[in-house]
Design a protein around this motif. Structure first.
Motif, PDB file in Angstrom:
ATOM      1  N   PRO A  10       0.802  -1.230   0.000  1.00 17.62           N
ATOM      2  CA  PRO A  10       0.000   0.000   0.000  1.00 17.62           C
ATOM      3  C   PRO A  10       0.835   1.280   0.000  1.00 17.62           C
ATOM      4  N   SER A  11       2.024   1.236   0.576  1.00 14.09           N
ATOM      5  CA  SER A  11       2.868   2.434   0.614  1.00 14.09           C
ATOM      6  C   SER A  11       3.187   2.933  -0.783  1.00 14.09           C
ATOM      7  N   HIS A  12       3.254   2.017  -1.765  1.00 18.77           N
ATOM      8  CA  HIS A  12       3.568   2.409  -3.131  1.00 18.77           C
ATOM      9  C   HIS A  12       2.351   2.317  -4.055  1.00 18.77           C
ATOM     10  N   ALA A  13       1.486   1.358  -3.796  1.00 22.36           N
ATOM     11  CA  ALA A  13       0.259   1.282  -4.583  1.00 22.36           C
ATOM     12  C   ALA A  13      -0.584   2.540  -4.396  1.00 22.36           C
ATOM     13  N   GLY A  22      11.389  10.612   0.636  1.00 22.64           N
ATOM     14  CA  GLY A  22      12.820  10.534   0.407  1.00 22.64           C
ATOM     15  C   GLY A  22      13.233   9.553  -0.659  1.00 22.64           C
ATOM     16  N   THR A  23      12.292   8.703  -1.118  1.00 25.32           N
ATOM     17  CA  THR A  23      12.660   7.675  -2.099  1.00 25.32           C
ATOM     18  C   THR A  23      11.536   7.495  -3.124  1.00 25.32           C
ATOM     19  N   GLY A  24      10.592   6.599  -2.823  1.00 31.38           N
ATOM     20  CA  GLY A  24       9.611   6.174  -3.816  1.00 31.38           C
ATOM     21  C   GLY A  24       8.689   7.244  -4.341  1.00 31.38           C
ATOM     22  N   ALA A  25       8.444   8.293  -3.550  1.00 35.19           N
ATOM     23  CA  ALA A  25       7.524   9.342  -4.002  1.00 35.19           C
ATOM     24  C   ALA A  25       8.197  10.375  -4.894  1.00 35.19           C
ATOM     25  N   ARG A  26       9.514  10.351  -4.980  1.00 36.47           N
ATOM     26  CA  ARG A  26      10.219  11.393  -5.721  1.00 36.47           C
ATOM     27  C   ARG A  26       9.750  11.535  -7.174  1.00 36.47           C
ATOM     28  N   PRO A  27       9.592  10.437  -7.932  1.00 36.39           N
ATOM     29  CA  PRO A  27       9.146  10.601  -9.321  1.00 36.39           C
ATOM     30  C   PRO A  27       7.736  11.173  -9.436  1.00 36.39           C
ATOM     31  N   PHE A  28       6.924  10.989  -8.401  1.00 29.61           N
ATOM     32  CA  PHE A  28       5.559  11.513  -8.429  1.00 29.61           C
ATOM     33  C   PHE A  28       5.526  12.995  -8.070  1.00 29.61           C
ATOM     34  N   LEU A  29       6.444  13.432  -7.249  1.00 25.00           N
ATOM     35  CA  LEU A  29       6.453  14.828  -6.820  1.00 25.00           C
ATOM     36  C   LEU A  29       7.190  15.735  -7.792  1.00 25.00           C
ATOM     37  N   ALA A  31      -1.999   9.129  -8.181  1.00 26.96           N
ATOM     38  CA  ALA A  31      -1.480   9.636  -9.457  1.00 26.96           C
ATOM     39  C   ALA A  31      -2.425   9.364 -10.616  1.00 26.96           C
ATOM     40  N   ALA A  32      -3.251   8.322 -10.500  1.00 22.64           N
ATOM     41  CA  ALA A  32      -4.163   7.959 -11.582  1.00 22.64           C
ATOM     42  C   ALA A  32      -5.475   8.742 -11.556  1.00 22.64           C
ATOM     43  N   THR A  33      -5.670   9.600 -10.555  1.00 22.64           N
ATOM     44  CA  THR A  33      -6.891  10.388 -10.496  1.00 22.64           C
ATOM     45  C   THR A  33      -6.834  11.518 -11.519  1.00 22.64           C
ATOM     46  N   ALA A  54       5.365   8.569 -14.269  1.00 18.88           N
ATOM     47  CA  ALA A  54       5.825   8.172 -12.937  1.00 18.88           C
ATOM     48  C   ALA A  54       5.202   6.848 -12.507  1.00 18.88           C
ATOM     49  N   ILE A  55       3.958   6.618 -12.901  1.00 24.28           N
ATOM     50  CA  ILE A  55       3.266   5.385 -12.538  1.00 24.28           C
ATOM     51  C   ILE A  55       4.018   4.169 -13.072  1.00 24.28           C
ATOM     52  N   LYS A  56       4.655   4.333 -14.236  1.00 20.48           N
ATOM     53  CA  LYS A  56       5.302   3.205 -14.904  1.00 20.48           C
ATOM     54  C   LYS A  56       6.819   3.186 -14.729  1.00 20.48           C
ATOM     55  N   LEU A  57       7.357   4.099 -13.930  1.00 21.19           N
ATOM     56  CA  LEU A  57       8.808   4.250 -13.871  1.00 21.19           C
ATOM     57  C   LEU A  57       9.498   3.006 -13.331  1.00 21.19           C
TER      58      LEU A  57
END
Length: 255
Positions: free
Chosen positions: A136-139, A204-211, A145-147, A157-160
């Motif tokens: 869930p932390s990444h899903a 600090g990690t997984g959210a970077r491409p989304f932000l 992002a899909a909204t 970013a969803i597909k990175l």
């Protein structure tokens, strides 16, 4: 959004534990040359230097901010700016170590054999990668992002990152280059003080491409929506803390 050593090190103890577990699985008693690929702010490099104080160590990272922090932390270690997939310093290496970095690098079918070929006899390629895309932390990042408010900017970013191949795939890939291949998967259960703390961790990690594609106001709104998704997925315990499961994949291929 550039990598931030300050943000990354907010959870240094938790991030360093799997790095320590990976290094503890390296069988060598003596290491003359070691490379830390994706060394970040030097917390993993420091472990290598502590266990093998006589080793000639080089750290490689593509973030100037991370390297600046690493150089301050370990002034006696050589650090190089560069991408892991372009790292070409010749062997033989007694240890090539990559903690929580190769999940950002594609074409493992080419990269890992190239690294293994540069090992000395008895040398090890030691790799740890987060295996948490389904968590869930990444899903939840992908859900927000899909909204409609974000999908136009965050489709890439969803597909990175892609899910890791199965353990059998890595074993078959590396066995021709190694006398021994150890593979395991561990789920760490991090005790987090709040859902806000999980947001700070992932920032600090997984959210970077989304932000990165979002402006400041959009980032604030995105993280608020993300926090709501986290609260649904990870109910707070009676004392207010939240358990964050974090699966990680490990392999140590020894020549």
């Amino acid at each position: 959004m550039p990598w931030s050593s300050e943000q990354y090190l907010k959870f240094e103890d938790q991030r360093t534990r799997p790095a320590r577990d990976l290094l503890n699985a390296v069988p060598a008693e003596v290491i003359a040359r070691a490379a830390d690929l994706g060394c970040g702010p030097g917390n993993s490099t420091e472990l290598i230097a502590g266990r093998f104080p006589e080793a000639d160590i080089v750290g490689v990272d593509s973030s100037s901010d991370m390297l600046d922090a690493a150089k301050k932390r370990l002034p006696g270690v050589k650090f190089r700016f560069g991408r892991i997939e372009e790292w070409s310093e010749p062997g033989p290496w007694d240890l090539i170590y990559a903690n929580a970095s190769l999940q950002w690098v594609g074409q493992h079918e080419r990269l890992l054999p190239r690294l293994a070929e540069r090992l000395s006899d008895g040398g090890s390629l030691a790799v740890q990668m987060p295996d948490n895309l389904a968590e869930p932390s990444h899903a939840s990042l992908r859900t927000v992002a899909a909204t409609p408010a974000y999908v136009a900017k965050l489709g890439k970013a969803i597909k990175l990152r892609s899910p890791l191949p199965r353990a059998e795939w890595y074993y078959k890939l590396l066995k021709p280059y190694a006398s021994r291949v150890d593979i395991w998967r561990t789920t760490y259960l991090h005790v987090m003080p709040s859902h806000d703390a999980i947001v700070e961790w992932v920032k600090g990690t997984g959210a970077r491409p989304f932000l990165k594609p979002l402006d400041e106001d959009e980032q604030t709104a995105f993280l608020a929506a993300y926090r709501e998704e986290l609260a649904k997925a990870y109910p707070a315990l009676d004392d207010g803390t939240v358990l964050l499961p974090f699966p990680r994949f490990f392999l140590v291929a020894t020549r």
